[in-house]
Design a protein around this motif. Structure first.
Motif, mmCIF file in Angstrom:
data_model
loop_
_atom_site.group_PDB
_atom_site.id
_atom_site.type_symbol
_atom_site.label_atom_id
_atom_site.label_comp_id
_atom_site.label_asym_id
_atom_site.label_seq_id
_atom_site.Cartn_x
_atom_site.Cartn_y
_atom_site.Cartn_z
ATOM 1 N N THR A 1 -8.536 -92.109 122.054
ATOM 2 C CA THR A 1 -9.371 -91.272 122.817
ATOM 3 C C THR A 1 -10.515 -90.883 122.179
ATOM 4 O O THR A 1 -10.820 -91.155 120.794
ATOM 5 N N GLY A 2 -11.455 -90.015 122.649
ATOM 6 C CA GLY A 2 -12.580 -89.350 122.014
ATOM 7 C C GLY A 2 -13.828 -89.943 122.734
ATOM 8 O O GLY A 2 -13.620 -90.693 123.879
ATOM 9 N N GLU A 3 -15.036 -89.708 122.369
ATOM 10 C CA GLU A 3 -16.298 -89.941 122.870
ATOM 11 C C GLU A 3 -16.408 -91.517 122.815
ATOM 12 O O GLU A 3 -17.253 -91.747 123.810
ATOM 13 N N THR A 4 -16.341 -92.140 121.821
ATOM 14 C CA THR A 4 -16.783 -93.611 121.495
ATOM 15 C C THR A 4 -15.990 -94.386 122.691
ATOM 16 O O THR A 4 -16.929 -95.181 123.388
ATOM 17 N N PRO A 5 -14.984 -94.547 123.108
ATOM 18 C CA PRO A 5 -14.479 -95.416 123.906
ATOM 19 C C PRO A 5 -14.849 -95.018 125.489
ATOM 20 O O PRO A 5 -14.401 -95.924 126.494
ATOM 21 N N ARG A 6 -15.238 -93.708 125.696
ATOM 22 C CA ARG A 6 -15.240 -93.143 127.078
ATOM 23 C C ARG A 6 -16.184 -94.136 127.956
ATOM 24 O O ARG A 6 -15.588 -94.502 129.007
ATOM 25 N N LEU B 1 -9.930 -98.905 118.153
ATOM 26 C CA LEU B 1 -9.956 -97.425 117.104
ATOM 27 C C LEU B 1 -11.570 -96.903 117.228
ATOM 28 O O LEU B 1 -12.369 -97.657 117.401
ATOM 29 N N GLY B 2 -11.420 -95.674 117.150
ATOM 30 C CA GLY B 2 -12.926 -95.069 116.805
ATOM 31 C C GLY B 2 -12.806 -94.827 115.489
ATOM 32 O O GLY B 2 -11.710 -94.874 114.780
ATOM 33 N N LEU B 3 -14.006 -94.482 115.046
ATOM 34 C CA LEU B 3 -14.141 -93.786 113.537
ATOM 35 C C LEU B 3 -14.335 -92.564 113.434
ATOM 36 O O LEU B 3 -15.214 -92.166 113.892
ATOM 37 N N GLY B 4 -13.512 -91.898 112.547
ATOM 38 C CA GLY B 4 -13.689 -90.433 112.248
ATOM 39 C C GLY B 4 -15.055 -90.464 111.464
ATOM 40 O O GLY B 4 -15.252 -91.237 110.520
ATOM 41 N N GLY C 1 -14.038 -91.151 108.118
ATOM 42 C CA GLY C 1 -13.522 -92.291 107.829
ATOM 43 C C GLY C 1 -12.131 -92.732 108.430
ATOM 44 O O GLY C 1 -11.395 -93.618 107.991
ATOM 45 N N HIS C 2 -11.646 -91.797 108.932
ATOM 46 C CA HIS C 2 -9.994 -91.626 109.542
ATOM 47 C C HIS C 2 -10.229 -92.798 110.597
ATOM 48 O O HIS C 2 -10.978 -93.024 111.309
ATOM 49 N N LEU C 3 -8.779 -93.247 110.782
ATOM 50 C CA LEU C 3 -8.576 -94.012 111.961
ATOM 51 C C LEU C 3 -7.270 -93.233 112.639
ATOM 52 O O LEU C 3 -6.152 -93.136 112.015
ATOM 53 N N LEU D 1 -13.843 -79.919 119.239
ATOM 54 C CA LEU D 1 -14.431 -78.928 120.007
ATOM 55 C C LEU D 1 -15.376 -79.817 120.994
ATOM 56 O O LEU D 1 -15.654 -79.166 122.193
ATOM 57 N N ARG D 2 -15.792 -80.806 120.691
ATOM 58 C CA ARG D 2 -16.769 -81.645 121.522
ATOM 59 C C ARG D 2 -15.797 -82.120 122.783
ATOM 60 O O ARG D 2 -16.241 -82.463 123.752
ATOM 61 N N TYR D 3 -14.401 -81.901 122.636
ATOM 62 C CA TYR D 3 -13.713 -82.602 123.871
ATOM 63 C C TYR D 3 -13.327 -81.594 124.780
ATOM 64 O O TYR D 3 -12.787 -81.779 125.710
ATOM 65 N N GLY D 4 -14.037 -80.259 124.463
ATOM 66 C CA GLY D 4 -13.695 -79.164 125.590
ATOM 67 C C GLY D 4 -12.642 -78.212 125.305
ATOM 68 O O GLY D 4 -12.238 -77.136 125.984
ATOM 69 N N HIS E 1 -25.235 -90.760 113.609
ATOM 70 C CA HIS E 1 -24.311 -89.674 112.974
ATOM 71 C C HIS E 1 -23.006 -90.800 112.422
ATOM 72 O O HIS E 1 -22.568 -89.916 111.474
ATOM 73 N N LYS E 2 -22.684 -91.854 112.965
ATOM 74 C CA LYS E 2 -21.665 -92.563 112.102
ATOM 75 C C LYS E 2 -22.231 -93.841 111.279
ATOM 76 O O LYS E 2 -21.548 -94.441 110.573
ATOM 77 N N ALA E 3 -23.548 -93.787 110.913
ATOM 78 C CA ALA E 3 -24.078 -94.905 110.316
ATOM 79 C C ALA E 3 -23.714 -94.719 108.766
ATOM 80 O O ALA E 3 -23.337 -95.963 108.064
HETATM 81 P P1 PGA Z 1 -15.264 -89.800 118.418
HETATM 82 O O1 PGA Z 1 -13.857 -90.015 117.498
HETATM 83 O O2 PGA Z 1 -15.014 -91.295 119.410
HETATM 84 O O3 PGA Z 1 -14.937 -88.844 119.564
HETATM 85 O O4 PGA Z 1 -16.472 -89.812 117.719
HETATM 86 C C1 PGA Z 1 -13.592 -90.740 116.705
HETATM 87 C C2 PGA Z 1 -12.651 -90.511 115.857
HETATM 88 O O5 PGA Z 1 -12.271 -89.272 115.279
HETATM 89 O O6 PGA Z 1 -11.801 -91.230 115.472
#
Ligand code: PGA
Length: 239
Positions: free
Chosen positions: A37-42, A125-128, A131-133, A160-163, A193-195
């Motif tokens: 879940t999170g912003e990336t796959p939305r 997967l999203g990327l923290g 660097g977390h998965l 906090l971005r998720y509300g 911000h993920k670069a």
């Molecule tokens: P994000 O979160 O898609 O909301 O950026 C990714 C993550 O933390 O795994």
């Protein structure tokens, strides 16, 4: 082994990833997915829910926070809001990690047994930012199992971005062992911000400081990045 990187223009990224997912599903109506879940796959979920047939799929939810039921930052809330509630019936089977279980450790074992009983076909997967998965935070080892973890302060702040106004302290996450056991893995990365962290994933040392770097040891892992996240990286196979 190597990891494939595919870079799409920012405006086309969600559509291109969605098309790849729908193409993947065409021959696999009963696929077993592990989903984040999170912003990336939305934006991918929004599109896939319109055009995909997930009625025969099984979904394993990647992680969960110890937030109260109904909190908008909970992963089960997000997967429903962003994806499942948009699908026509019948819905895919959903397995999730439940903090309300009598024994959290037993809950993690139960979930991992379900994963192992058939394995995962495709894990998204999203990327923290660290660097977390999932919630496999820095320090996690490739043989880590599904477990209760402490949420890194930067991850808690990012929720906090998720509300949610409450920050989670603990989480449950599918471990790196079952994730890396997935037959295919797609890491979704968007935004400038993920670069910097993506560059470390692709070019830095492989190790627990950047858990996503372990994907470079997987036989079939692909990074789908938008141009903002790819920065100076271009579509290539990284060793
Ligand atoms: P994000 O979160 O898609 O909301 O950026 C990714 C993550 O933390 O795994």
């Amino acid at each position: 082994m190597s990891i494939r990187l595919e870079v799409f223009d920012d405006e086309q990224w969600a559509e291109r990833v969605t098309q790849r997912w729908l193409a993947y599903m065409k021959d696999r109506p009963a696929a077993r997915f592990c989903l984040p879940t999170g912003e990336t796959p939305r934006p991918v979920y929004e599109r896939a829910a319109q055009d995909g047939d997930f009625s025969g799929s099984t979904v394993f939810l990647l992680d969960e926070f110890d937030l109260p039921v109904g909190n908008p930052g909970r992963c089960d809330e997000m997967i429903h809001r962003d994806f499942l509630d948009r699908l026509p019936e019948p819905l895919p089977v959903l397995h999730r990690l439940d903090f309300a279980a009598a024994s959290p450790a037993g809950e993690c074992r139960r979930f991992e047994n379900l994963v192992d009983d058939g394995g995962l076909d495709l894990t998204l997967l999203g990327l923290g930012g660290n660097g977390h998965l999932g919630l496999n935070e820095p320090g996690s080892l490739p043989n880590s199992t599904t477990r209760v973890v402490e949420v890194a302060p930067s991850t808690a702040a990012a929720t906090l971005r998720y509300g949610t106004v409450e920050r989670p302290e603990r989480g449950m996450t599918v471990g790196l062992r079952p994730i890396l056991g997935s037959r295919e893995i797609w890491l979704l990365v968007t935004g400038s911000h993920k670069a910097a962290i993506l560059e470390q994933v692709m070019k830095g040392p492989i190790g627990p400081d950047v858990p996503a770097s372990f994907l470079r040891d997987h036989p079939s892992a692909t990074v789908f990045a938008d141009r903002s996240a790819a920065g100076t990286l271009s579509s290539e196979l990284a060793e």
